[in-house]
Design a protein around this motif. Sequence first.
Motif, PDB file in Angstrom:
ATOM      1  N   LEU A 150      75.017  56.476  36.739  1.00  0.00           N
ATOM      2  CA  LEU A 150      73.669  55.980  36.409  1.00  0.00           C
ATOM      3  C   LEU A 150      72.605  56.998  36.793  1.00  0.00           C
ATOM      4  CD1 LEU A 150      73.840  52.158  37.266  1.00  0.00           C
ATOM      5  CD2 LEU A 150      74.224  53.316  35.074  1.00  0.00           C
ATOM      6  N   THR A 151      72.832  57.727  37.878  1.00  0.00           N
ATOM      7  CA  THR A 151      71.877  58.768  38.269  1.00  0.00           C
ATOM      8  C   THR A 151      71.790  59.829  37.169  1.00  0.00           C
ATOM      9  OG1 THR A 151      72.504  58.369  40.544  1.00  0.00           O
ATOM     10  CG2 THR A 151      71.301  60.372  40.132  1.00  0.00           C
ATOM     11  N   ASN A 188      70.060  58.495  34.117  1.00  0.00           N
ATOM     12  CA  ASN A 188      68.631  58.298  34.378  1.00  0.00           C
ATOM     13  C   ASN A 188      67.861  59.625  34.476  1.00  0.00           C
ATOM     14  OD1 ASN A 188      66.813  58.187  37.260  1.00  0.00           O
ATOM     15  ND2 ASN A 188      66.179  56.842  35.611  1.00  0.00           N
ATOM     16  N   ASN A 190      68.029  60.444  30.620  1.00  0.00           N
ATOM     17  CA  ASN A 190      66.597  60.104  30.593  1.00  0.00           C
ATOM     18  C   ASN A 190      66.329  58.639  30.232  1.00  0.00           C
ATOM     19  OD1 ASN A 190      63.954  60.953  31.052  1.00  0.00           O
ATOM     20  ND2 ASN A 190      63.567  61.270  28.874  1.00  0.00           N
ATOM     21  N   GLY A 193      65.217  55.128  31.698  1.00  0.00           N
ATOM     22  CA  GLY A 193      64.499  54.667  32.893  1.00  0.00           C
ATOM     23  C   GLY A 193      65.348  53.722  33.734  1.00  0.00           C
ATOM     24  N   ALA A 194      65.240  53.838  35.079  1.00  0.00           N
ATOM     25  CA  ALA A 194      66.029  52.970  35.964  1.00  0.00           C
ATOM     26  C   ALA A 194      65.691  51.506  35.708  1.00  0.00           C
ATOM     27  CB  ALA A 194      65.780  53.337  37.427  1.00  0.00           C
ATOM     28  N   LYS A 252      65.212  50.223  33.012  1.00  0.00           N
ATOM     29  CA  LYS A 252      65.869  49.804  31.767  1.00  0.00           C
ATOM     30  C   LYS A 252      67.368  49.623  31.989  1.00  0.00           C
ATOM     31  CE  LYS A 252      62.199  50.282  29.189  1.00  0.00           C
ATOM     32  NZ  LYS A 252      61.825  51.195  28.164  1.00  0.00           N
ATOM     33  N   ILE A 253      67.770  49.677  33.261  1.00  0.00           N
ATOM     34  CA  ILE A 253      69.197  49.574  33.571  1.00  0.00           C
ATOM     35  C   ILE A 253      69.420  48.356  34.473  1.00  0.00           C
ATOM     36  CG2 ILE A 253      71.177  50.737  34.660  1.00  0.00           C
ATOM     37  CD1 ILE A 253      69.833  53.431  34.000  1.00  0.00           C
ATOM     38  N   LEU A 271      66.732  54.483  43.641  1.00  0.00           N
ATOM     39  CA  LEU A 271      66.463  54.178  42.224  1.00  0.00           C
ATOM     40  C   LEU A 271      66.223  52.690  42.013  1.00  0.00           C
ATOM     41  CD1 LEU A 271      68.812  56.617  40.306  1.00  0.00           C
ATOM     42  CD2 LEU A 271      66.324  56.632  40.404  1.00  0.00           C
ATOM     43  N   PHE A 313      66.916  50.129  39.980  1.00  0.00           N
ATOM     44  CA  PHE A 313      67.682  49.401  38.966  1.00  0.00           C
ATOM     45  C   PHE A 313      67.382  47.914  39.055  1.00  0.00           C
ATOM     46  CE2 PHE A 313      70.570  53.006  40.129  1.00  0.00           C
ATOM     47  CZ  PHE A 313      70.349  53.734  38.971  1.00  0.00           C
TER      48      PHE A 313
END
Length: 394
Positions: free
Chosen positions: A209-210, A213, A219, A221-222, A224-225, A244, A246
């Motif tokens: 995920l890093t 993101n 790219n 957005g956190a 959006k996760i 982050l 999330f």
Amino acid sequence: MDLPDIKSLSRDELVAHLQEWQQPAYRADQVLAWLYRRRVTSWDAMTNLPKPLRDRLRETFRLHTLALVKKQGARDTTQKFLWQLADNAMVESVLIPANPALYGEASDRHTLCVSTQVGCAYGCKFCASGLDGWKRNLGVYEIIEQVLAVERSMAAEAPAAPASSAAAVPATPEISPKPASADSRLINNLVIMGMGEPLANYDNLLKALTRLNAPWGGNIGARKITISTSGLAPQIRKLADDPLQFRLAISLHGATDEVREKIMPVNRKYPLRELIAACEYYQERKARMITLEYILIAGINDHLDQTRPLADLARRLHAKVNLIPYNQVEGLHWVRPTEKVQESFLAALERQRVTATLRREKGHDIDAACGQLRLKTEREIQRVNPSAGNHEEK
Ligand code: SAH
Ligand code: SF4
């Protein structure tokens, strides 16, 4: 020797390798642009890299892709992808358009539901993903590749070059570490709700995920996760301490220990008291809204009595409740309640001042119950050829 996949590296790690090879740092950005913006599947496609560097990369890293076994559903509706991994194991990803063609316009926002493990060890009684047990964690690149592979498929299907298609990306990616623009990213939201318990594969998930993101990577957005968990309290606390932002969804499905225990064995390890305390800690650290997922299963958790403890928990956590009518799983006896019961459950929550939604859309039958396509396909393979398709053979 098994080489690491290039997508398991961060930008800093890649720069360090290239420095060792006396290569300038901008080469790292060229490689990353090929991987995350152009989603290439071979070293030779990286045409602005000198051949000796491509050869060096080939000798040092793998550039894995996922093999598509099956695709269900049509463009502009929910689509399910079944992937085969390098060891023949299978996982699913589900692509959900936010804006179905139903309303007369093409969908431009897409959510991808991503798997994190092969099978699942948590054995929730209603779920297809855990039926055959847990096989293994997905690696960092296997999580990232689901996004890139689905985007490749979308780009290949896209009608002639609309502004938002991959074709809008220039043929040679820029040298500067320019973020992948929204134009080149076809998937804008991720929900980590596919096969497996994401927080049981914590390190690989967070690495993936890093990278998805990072401006030099996916790219996305956190915010959006969304990570969904069956309730691993210690890992929820760990996630709260991650910088982050999330979003978090809790698969609650029962508002009392008594009900939850009947369908989710994890509740014995982390009973509601512990789970809710971990959620409160998450909220303190993140000031973020948590979603409580609540599948409605007839005769199990759909009695109006249950709305009281559910509303209490939701209010305590300032959480939104997402009601999801159960999706029938082949071979399991659970059933979804009637629409009337679903609607009265929702109304009862609303009367108790809880923000709640009920998934009413039709045609969602293939997107929930993730894990079913894999299970069905593996069983078919087993029937046809009992020695094939066994992903325990490495
Ligand atoms: N393991 C994680 C994430 C994957 S499951 C978790 O449990 O949260 C994603 C969601 O799908 C969970 O809320 C899960 O309970 C739900 N689910 C599983 N089987 C389902 C079914 N047959 N019908 C509806 N939702 C289901
Ligand atoms: Fe695993 Fe989630 Fe399915 Fe439970 S609901 S078995 S935790 S994938």
